[in-house]
Design a protein around this motif. Sequence first.
Motif, PDB file in Angstrom:
ATOM      1  N   ASN A  72       0.802  -1.227   0.000  1.00  0.00           N
ATOM      2  CA  ASN A  72       0.000   0.000   0.000  1.00  0.00           C
ATOM      3  C   ASN A  72       0.836   1.279   0.000  1.00  0.00           C
ATOM      4  OD1 ASN A  72       0.760   0.531   2.702  1.00  0.00           O
ATOM      5  ND2 ASN A  72      -1.027  -0.554   3.522  1.00  0.00           N
ATOM      6  N   GLY A  73       2.163   1.137  -0.044  1.00  0.00           N
ATOM      7  CA  GLY A  73       3.032   2.294  -0.171  1.00  0.00           C
ATOM      8  C   GLY A  73       3.385   2.985   1.122  1.00  0.00           C
ATOM      9  N   THR A  74       2.997   2.418   2.257  1.00  0.00           N
ATOM     10  CA  THR A  74       3.301   3.054   3.541  1.00  0.00           C
ATOM     11  C   THR A  74       4.801   3.068   3.816  1.00  0.00           C
ATOM     12  OG1 THR A  74       1.167   2.362   4.443  1.00  0.00           O
ATOM     13  CG2 THR A  74       2.882   2.960   6.025  1.00  0.00           C
ATOM     14  N   SER A  75       5.455   1.931   3.604  1.00  0.00           N
ATOM     15  CA  SER A  75       6.907   1.838   3.777  1.00  0.00           C
ATOM     16  C   SER A  75       7.533   1.495   2.431  1.00  0.00           C
ATOM     17  CB  SER A  75       7.263   0.775   4.822  1.00  0.00           C
ATOM     18  OG  SER A  75       6.898   1.203   6.126  1.00  0.00           O
ATOM     19  N   PRO A  76       8.603   2.200   2.054  1.00  0.00           N
ATOM     20  CA  PRO A  76       9.146   2.040   0.701  1.00  0.00           C
ATOM     21  C   PRO A  76      10.163   0.919   0.535  1.00  0.00           C
ATOM     22  CG  PRO A  76      10.236   3.856   1.808  1.00  0.00           C
ATOM     23  CD  PRO A  76       9.178   3.362   2.754  1.00  0.00           C
ATOM     24  N   ILE A  77      10.539   0.220   1.626  1.00  0.00           N
ATOM     25  CA  ILE A  77      11.555  -0.829   1.541  1.00  0.00           C
ATOM     26  C   ILE A  77      11.090  -2.042   2.338  1.00  0.00           C
ATOM     27  CG2 ILE A  77      13.966  -1.441   2.018  1.00  0.00           C
ATOM     28  CD1 ILE A  77      14.628   1.553   1.913  1.00  0.00           C
ATOM     29  N   PHE A  78      11.327  -3.236   1.790  1.00  0.00           N
ATOM     30  CA  PHE A  78      10.931  -4.472   2.462  1.00  0.00           C
ATOM     31  C   PHE A  78      12.024  -5.503   2.207  1.00  0.00           C
ATOM     32  CE2 PHE A  78       7.525  -8.064   2.627  1.00  0.00           C
ATOM     33  CZ  PHE A  78       7.743  -8.253   3.981  1.00  0.00           C
ATOM     34  N   VAL A  79      12.693  -5.956   3.263  1.00  0.00           N
ATOM     35  CA  VAL A  79      13.698  -7.002   3.145  1.00  0.00           C
ATOM     36  C   VAL A  79      12.989  -8.333   3.385  1.00  0.00           C
ATOM     37  CG1 VAL A  79      15.905  -7.888   4.006  1.00  0.00           C
ATOM     38  CG2 VAL A  79      15.463  -5.420   4.005  1.00  0.00           C
ATOM     39  N   SER A  80      12.712  -9.059   2.312  1.00  0.00           N
ATOM     40  CA  SER A  80      11.974 -10.311   2.477  1.00  0.00           C
ATOM     41  C   SER A  80      12.164 -11.202   1.259  1.00  0.00           C
ATOM     42  CB  SER A  80      10.492 -10.033   2.739  1.00  0.00           C
ATOM     43  OG  SER A  80       9.862 -11.173   3.306  1.00  0.00           O
ATOM     44  N   GLY A  81      11.356 -12.262   1.224  1.00  0.00           N
ATOM     45  CA  GLY A  81      11.634 -13.350   0.307  1.00  0.00           C
ATOM     46  C   GLY A  81      11.006 -13.236  -1.070  1.00  0.00           C
ATOM     47  N   SER A  82      11.548 -14.056  -1.967  1.00  0.00           N
ATOM     48  CA  SER A  82      11.052 -14.108  -3.340  1.00  0.00           C
ATOM     49  C   SER A  82       9.626 -14.618  -3.416  1.00  0.00           C
ATOM     50  CB  SER A  82      11.967 -15.008  -4.179  1.00  0.00           C
ATOM     51  OG  SER A  82      12.136 -16.284  -3.581  1.00  0.00           O
ATOM     52  N   TRP A  83       9.146 -15.264  -2.344  1.00  0.00           N
ATOM     53  CA  TRP A  83       7.761 -15.758  -2.339  1.00  0.00           C
ATOM     54  C   TRP A  83       6.754 -14.626  -2.401  1.00  0.00           C
ATOM     55  CZ3 TRP A  83      11.461 -16.873   1.376  1.00  0.00           C
ATOM     56  CH2 TRP A  83      11.418 -16.115   2.559  1.00  0.00           C
TER      57      TRP A  83
END
Length: 435
Positions: A279-290
């Motif tokens: 939803n654009g609240t946070s611009p970065i996400f360190v997570s998986g290819s899933w």
Amino acid sequence: MARITRKTTARAATAAGALAATALVLSACAGGSGSESDDTLTLWHYEGENSAMGIAWDQAIRIFEEETGATVEFEERSFEQIRSTASQVLNSDEAPDLMEFNKGNATAGFLASQGLITDITEAVEEYGWDDQLAPALQTTARYSDEGVMGSGAWYGVPNYGEFVTVYYNKDAFAEAGLEVPTTYDEFIAVLDAFVAQGVTPLAEGGLEYPLGQLWYQLALSQADRQWVNDYQLYENPVDWSGEEITYATETLKEYLDAGYFSPDVTGIAAEDAGLSFINGTSPIFVSGSWWYGRFVDEIADFEFGVFPFPDSDLSLGSSGNIWVVPERAANKELAYEFIDITMRPEVQALIGNNGGLPVAADEADITDEKSLELIQAFNAVNEADGLSFYPDWPTPTFYDALVAELQELVNGTKTPAEVQQSLGEEYDSYVADFR
């Protein structure tokens, strides 16, 4: 059309453990491989029909039936059904010929150590699967006599992969005048710039796995392959007050204090963290290819991309789940033929073009531009031998311990040193039996 018998709908909500176990045993008695003729392959897996793997393996079934003249009896199971009853069913004449199973010491390794799945080393060499798989992908396919991954005989074959990367909102970066960071210092500068604008930069969740994966990525940024082997494969003792883990724990606390993720992180689930990126609240996400396929489908208001965690040669990730052949399978040779078909370029391309990460695809066969972006990022990690597995893998109880201890850290009820001591005690209490 392929002659596929679908005996169970796995995507329905799983029942309570006892009920699931009973249902699985009853359905197995109704038509397992022990009662099938020699020209029938009984296959169990738990991938959704519309998932990348489900689509690719459905095509593999069609190819298999056309080329061999054999029939595939596909029984779709839920992950929990297979996991919770594997030992019981595989120790009976109702075992399937081929089954998808979770990789790791506590899962496939346990089955291998109990003699419930087949040593397929000769088949691996015959078909050349070892030449198609990068070293880190082979780790989860091989197990010692004690069930520890990374060495010994082959007990499984993966044909897709997964890894953790850094997702970023391209529009948010452009509006803030920021470029993709290529060094860790630049990464911190990006985080600081968003905080200065009143934006919480990292989508994060401490109620489930995301926070622990960020912690492990920070440790990996200070580590080398030997440290990973010590942590994951028990080659040498792990120093829980050493620089890798100390850096990870103290830096995670610094991230909290700097406002890089929400102070309410302990109540945020993985789903909520993902939604805050969508939803654009946070611009970065360190997570998986899933998450990748879902982001392609659900992000409508901005463009997103990925970049590797800066200044780190190692990344979380591994093979996907693996094909295993039960020791009591009636038609092992048919199982090997089916596995080989799933490793063919055309089937690997189906995985890639439908949002998965094939392990042996030709990039030229990937026609979807967005899928190719992810596959190229994954291939780059593989080429550098960078896949380093997941932080909770070393013990069957470490996931819960890691979630709980990192919650204590961000709540301020334990210091970094106290968290490390507790995690070390949990880790060593299990790993000591393998040294």
